[in-house]
Structure formats: structure tokens, C-alpha cells
Design an enzyme around this catalytic site. Sequence first.
Site, PDB file in Angstrom:
ATOM      1  N   LYS A 120      -3.250   9.457  -2.420  1.00 11.39           N
ATOM      2  CA  LYS A 120      -3.375   8.468  -1.345  1.00 11.39           C
ATOM      3  C   LYS A 120      -4.253   9.012  -0.205  1.00 11.39           C
ATOM      4  CE  LYS A 120       0.219   7.334   1.141  1.00 11.39           C
ATOM      5  NZ  LYS A 120       0.547   7.082   2.519  1.00 11.39           N
ATOM      6  N   ASP A 138      -0.479   2.264   0.344  1.00 11.96           N
ATOM      7  CA  ASP A 138       0.697   2.753   1.063  1.00 11.96           C
ATOM      8  C   ASP A 138       1.790   1.682   0.961  1.00 11.96           C
ATOM      9  OD1 ASP A 138      -0.110   0.723   2.721  1.00 11.96           O
ATOM     10  OD2 ASP A 138       0.011   1.894   4.563  1.00 11.96           O
TER      11      ASP A 138
END
Length: 220
Positions: A120, A138
Amino acid sequence: MNAAKRHEIFSRLRAANPHPTTELEYTTPFELLVAVVLSAQATDKGVNLATRRLFPVAHTPEAIVALGEAGLADYIKTIGLYKSKARHLIAACQMLVELHGSQVPAERAALEALPGVGRKTANVILNTAFGQPTMAVDTHIFRVANRTGLAPGKTVLEVEKKLLKTIPAEFRIDAHHWLILHGRYVCQARKPKCGECIIADLCEFKGKLVAPAPLRARRG
Ligand code: SF4
């Protein structure tokens, strides 16, 4: 969801916010890397408060290494998990100095090899610092993608891949920011603000909290 709806959703998000970006404060790829590592399980506001003190003192890998783990921890102790984040950042900075000429690499593999940097975080850096069409999924993007029907998926990776495959090319660079901001401020976890949502008529969420038609008409 069909392609026309998807295109319309991103057209509206773009019209409302033509130049979206992260709410993390940074001026260089390195500062962004530090801020993103600090932002895991923390708010952007909390990270900005800490980096406003840290960056004037240390905003290069060498300077962060020179602070040492305890010195760095002192600047970031208001942020959750600060001890492990300080440890990871010092190790990451050492790697940047030794392997990358103190620069943040623009390749996924090199980024993910840095301590504290997962998929991420690498996606955020590649997208926001280097303009690559990546999708850092997210909690907000995961929720919005599933609720709206844009890219339903059981895992973060599934959602990431579906979004990248289905978002029209013209929106791919900025889509990450639009979806995060939409999730953070409108399509919130507990109480989505469907009555204020600019894509409410396109959203396929069965639990949409849209005001009854007469009320909408009075508002409009
Ligand atoms: S209509 Fe409601 S559930 Fe759908 S995207 Fe908007 S805020 Fe989220």
C-alpha cells in the site's frame, strides 16, 4: 457496474475536485515516504503535526539516521506505533543511503524492500510522488469500492486489481485520491452522507440513505 456509470462517477468526482492530492504534507518524495510510513493506523492530521516539527530538523535520509532511533521517536511519539515506526524508518533510511544514493526509488520492488514499506505504501509513493497509475487501497477505498459496486472484492488486493482494470485510463492517476477523499468525507463508515453525495444516483449500495424524493426536490 457498467462502464458508462463508472465513467460518470469519475467524471463527477473530477469535476468537483480537478486536482486531488494527499492531505499529508510533504515537499519531496523522501518526505512523502516518511509521512506515509508514519500514517499507518494514524490520521493524516496527526502525522502532519509531527512532521511539521521533524522536517525542519531532518528531511533527508542522512539527517534521520543521525537523529537515531530515540531522537526520531521523540518527534513522532504522538503517533501510534511510534517505536516500531522509528525503528523501521531508521533502517529504511540506512538502506536509502547505502543502496539508492539517498534517493527514493521509483520501482515497486525496491520500495517494498524497505523496512516498514508494504504494497500500500509503495502504491502511494509510486502514484503521488512519481505519477504512476497505482491504486493504494486503504480502508476508505475498500469500503467505497465495495459499497458503490465500482469494484467489489473480499480482499484489498482483489479490489486493487479490479479498480486498476476497470477505471478508465483518463482517471487512473487521480482515482486513488478521489476515492479516499470520498470515503473520508462523504461515504463514511458508520453514517454515509448519501443525501450530500454527488454520485448517489449512480451508487449501487442497497443500504443507501437517500432522502425521500419530495425532500430532495425541496432542497434542490
Ligand atoms: S450514495 Fe451513500 S453509500 Fe453510495 S457512495 Fe454515496 S455516500 Fe456512499
